[in-house]
Scaffold this motif. Structure first.
Motif, short mmCIF file in Angstrom:
data_model
loop_
_atom_site.label_atom_id
_atom_site.label_comp_id
_atom_site.label_asym_id
_atom_site.label_seq_id
_atom_site.Cartn_x
_atom_site.Cartn_y
_atom_site.Cartn_z
N LEU A 15 7.10 -5.98 -12.94
CA LEU A 15 6.11 -4.96 -12.71
C LEU A 15 4.73 -5.60 -12.60
CD1 LEU A 15 7.21 -2.22 -15.31
CD2 LEU A 15 7.78 -2.34 -12.87
N LYS A 16 3.89 -5.03 -11.76
CA LYS A 16 2.54 -5.57 -11.57
C LYS A 16 1.68 -5.23 -12.77
CE LYS A 16 -0.34 -7.47 -8.52
NZ LYS A 16 -1.40 -7.80 -9.48
N GLY A 17 0.97 -6.22 -13.31
CA GLY A 17 0.08 -5.97 -14.42
C GLY A 17 -0.12 -7.22 -15.28
N ASP A 18 -1.19 -7.23 -16.03
CA ASP A 18 -1.52 -8.34 -16.92
C ASP A 18 -0.80 -8.14 -18.24
OD1 ASP A 18 -2.60 -10.32 -18.47
OD2 ASP A 18 -4.69 -9.83 -18.06
N GLY A 19 0.18 -8.97 -18.53
CA GLY A 19 0.97 -8.83 -19.75
C GLY A 19 0.29 -9.36 -20.99
N PHE A 20 -0.88 -9.96 -20.85
CA PHE A 20 -1.58 -10.51 -22.00
C PHE A 20 -2.63 -9.56 -22.58
CE2 PHE A 20 -0.12 -14.31 -19.72
CZ PHE A 20 0.52 -14.98 -20.75
N LEU A 21 -2.75 -8.38 -21.99
CA LEU A 21 -3.73 -7.41 -22.51
C LEU A 21 -3.33 -6.92 -23.89
CD1 LEU A 21 -4.47 -5.31 -19.27
CD2 LEU A 21 -5.88 -7.09 -20.31
N TRP B 224 13.18 -19.20 0.23
CA TRP B 224 12.05 -19.82 -0.46
C TRP B 224 11.27 -18.82 -1.32
CZ3 TRP B 224 9.62 -23.14 4.05
CH2 TRP B 224 10.53 -24.15 4.40
N TYR B 225 11.05 -17.62 -0.80
CA TYR B 225 10.26 -16.61 -1.51
C TYR B 225 11.02 -15.28 -1.57
CZ TYR B 225 6.19 -19.68 -0.64
OH TYR B 225 5.31 -20.75 -0.58
N PRO B 226 12.19 -15.25 -2.15
CA PRO B 226 12.91 -13.98 -2.24
C PRO B 226 12.16 -13.01 -3.15
CG PRO B 226 13.95 -15.59 -3.67
CD PRO B 226 12.90 -16.33 -2.88
N PRO B 227 12.25 -11.72 -2.87
CA PRO B 227 11.56 -10.75 -3.76
C PRO B 227 12.01 -10.93 -5.20
CG PRO B 227 12.40 -9.69 -1.77
CD PRO B 227 12.96 -11.07 -1.78
N PRO B 228 11.12 -10.87 -6.16
CA PRO B 228 9.68 -10.52 -6.05
C PRO B 228 8.77 -11.73 -5.90
CG PRO B 228 10.26 -10.64 -8.34
CD PRO B 228 11.52 -10.99 -7.58
N TYR B 229 9.36 -12.92 -5.64
CA TYR B 229 8.54 -14.12 -5.54
C TYR B 229 7.64 -14.11 -4.31
CZ TYR B 229 11.57 -15.91 -9.20
OH TYR B 229 12.24 -16.07 -10.38
N ASP B 230 7.95 -13.28 -3.33
CA ASP B 230 7.05 -13.17 -2.18
C ASP B 230 5.69 -12.64 -2.61
OD1 ASP B 230 8.19 -10.74 -2.86
OD2 ASP B 230 8.15 -9.96 -0.83
N ALA B 231 5.68 -11.84 -3.69
CA ALA B 231 4.41 -11.35 -4.24
C ALA B 231 3.91 -12.27 -5.34
CB ALA B 231 4.58 -9.93 -4.76
N LEU B 232 4.80 -12.70 -6.24
CA LEU B 232 4.40 -13.53 -7.37
C LEU B 232 3.76 -14.83 -6.92
CD1 LEU B 232 6.31 -11.52 -8.91
CD2 LEU B 232 6.95 -13.44 -10.35
N ALA B 233 4.33 -15.45 -5.90
CA ALA B 233 3.89 -16.79 -5.49
C ALA B 233 3.07 -16.78 -4.20
CB ALA B 233 5.10 -17.71 -5.33
N GLY B 234 2.69 -15.61 -3.72
CA GLY B 234 1.83 -15.55 -2.54
C GLY B 234 2.53 -15.78 -1.22
N GLY B 235 3.86 -15.59 -1.17
CA GLY B 235 4.59 -15.84 0.07
C GLY B 235 4.20 -14.91 1.19
N ARG B 236 3.87 -13.67 0.87
CA ARG B 236 3.49 -12.71 1.91
C ARG B 236 2.23 -13.14 2.63
NH1 ARG B 236 4.09 -7.12 -1.59
NH2 ARG B 236 6.31 -7.33 -2.15
#
Length: 256
Positions: A250-256, A36-48
């Motif tokens: 990668l972690k970060g805001d891509g709209f900056l 359901w939340y394979p990496p990196p979706y565990d972080a992207l979708a709040g699975g952790r």
């Protein structure tokens, strides 16, 4: 009975209960983090966070109640009543946690014009998936699928989506009837909107070592590396290859 004596008496039973609960949590973790939340979706979708809440309520509370309630002085009937109550509470918490994780699980990563967007089951569970090819339909044992979007077939269809999106917030990415396979042709459109990864270095200088290593490994200059923002529960970006495939998140805001 002194509390310390009672706790010593109930500790072995509570420890056994904790072991069983931990084994159940491990089985759930395998489903949640591998499917359901394979990496990196565990972080992207709040699975952790969802799993930590599930474990905190289900694994900790049940054995803790056993530790507090169990004593040999109780009759068999009293012990059975306590056990039924604890199991019922634990089962209710487990069902609620698993249901929440199921509804919030990411089912699609949609290439939407100039970004990728994570779509959860809760956002599209009401949709009709019958028109989609079998490999694009969601399933219980299926991880998130990368898809692209087809253009509207007519001006009427375009206007319909526009007006409904203003009322309900459901844009093209939340409409499975627009999903098409993400392939070489659709990836080309993604590359047209991709941004230079060097733009990430000012707000996120800690990404420089990885980006430079990636560029060297693929015999490219850093200015040739491209990314797109990812819309999810947190701010992420997707580094894309020259063929439009996702190389890394990668972690970060891509709209900056």
């Amino acid at each position: 009975m002194p509390l310390a004596t009672r706790l010593r008496e109930s500790f072995p039973v509570a420890a056994l209960h904790l072991l069983v609960s931990a084994l159940l949590a491990a089985a759930l973790a395998a489903v949640i983090f591998r499917i359901w939340y394979p990496p990196p979706y565990d972080a992207l979708a709040g699975g952790r966070l969802l799993f930590l809440l599930l474990v905190g309520v289900d694994v900790v509370c049940g054995p803790l109640l056993t530790l507090l309630l169990y004593t040999r002085r109780k009759t068999r009937g009293q012990l059975l009543t306590d056990a039924v109550m604890i199991v019922a509470l634990q089962a209710a918490a487990l069902v609620y946690g698993v249901t929440t994780a199921w509804n919030a699980r990411p089912v699609y990563l949609v290439a939407e014009v100039d970004r990728f967007k994570v779509i959860t089951w809760e956002e599209i569970h009401h949709a009709d998936f019958s028109a989609l090819p079998a490999d694009l339909r969601p399933g219980v044992w299926k991880s998130p699928t990368l898809v692209a979007l087809r253009p509207p077939a007519s001006i009427e269809e375009k206007n319909k989506v526009l007006f409904e999106s203003l009322q309900t917030g459901r844009d093209y990415a939340e409409r499975p009837e627009f999903y098409i396979p993400y392939n070489a042709q659709t990836a080309t459109k993604v590359l047209e909107r991709a941004r230079e990864a060097t733009a990430l270095l000012t707000p996120y200088p800690h990404h420089r070592p990885w980006l430079e290593a990636y560029a060297r490994a693929h015999k490219r200059s850093l200015s040739d590396v491209r990314y797109l923002p990812v819309m999810a529960r947190e701010d992420w970006v997707a580094i894309v290859t020259p063929k439009g495939q996702i190389a890394q998140f990668l972690k970060g805001d891509g709209f900056l």
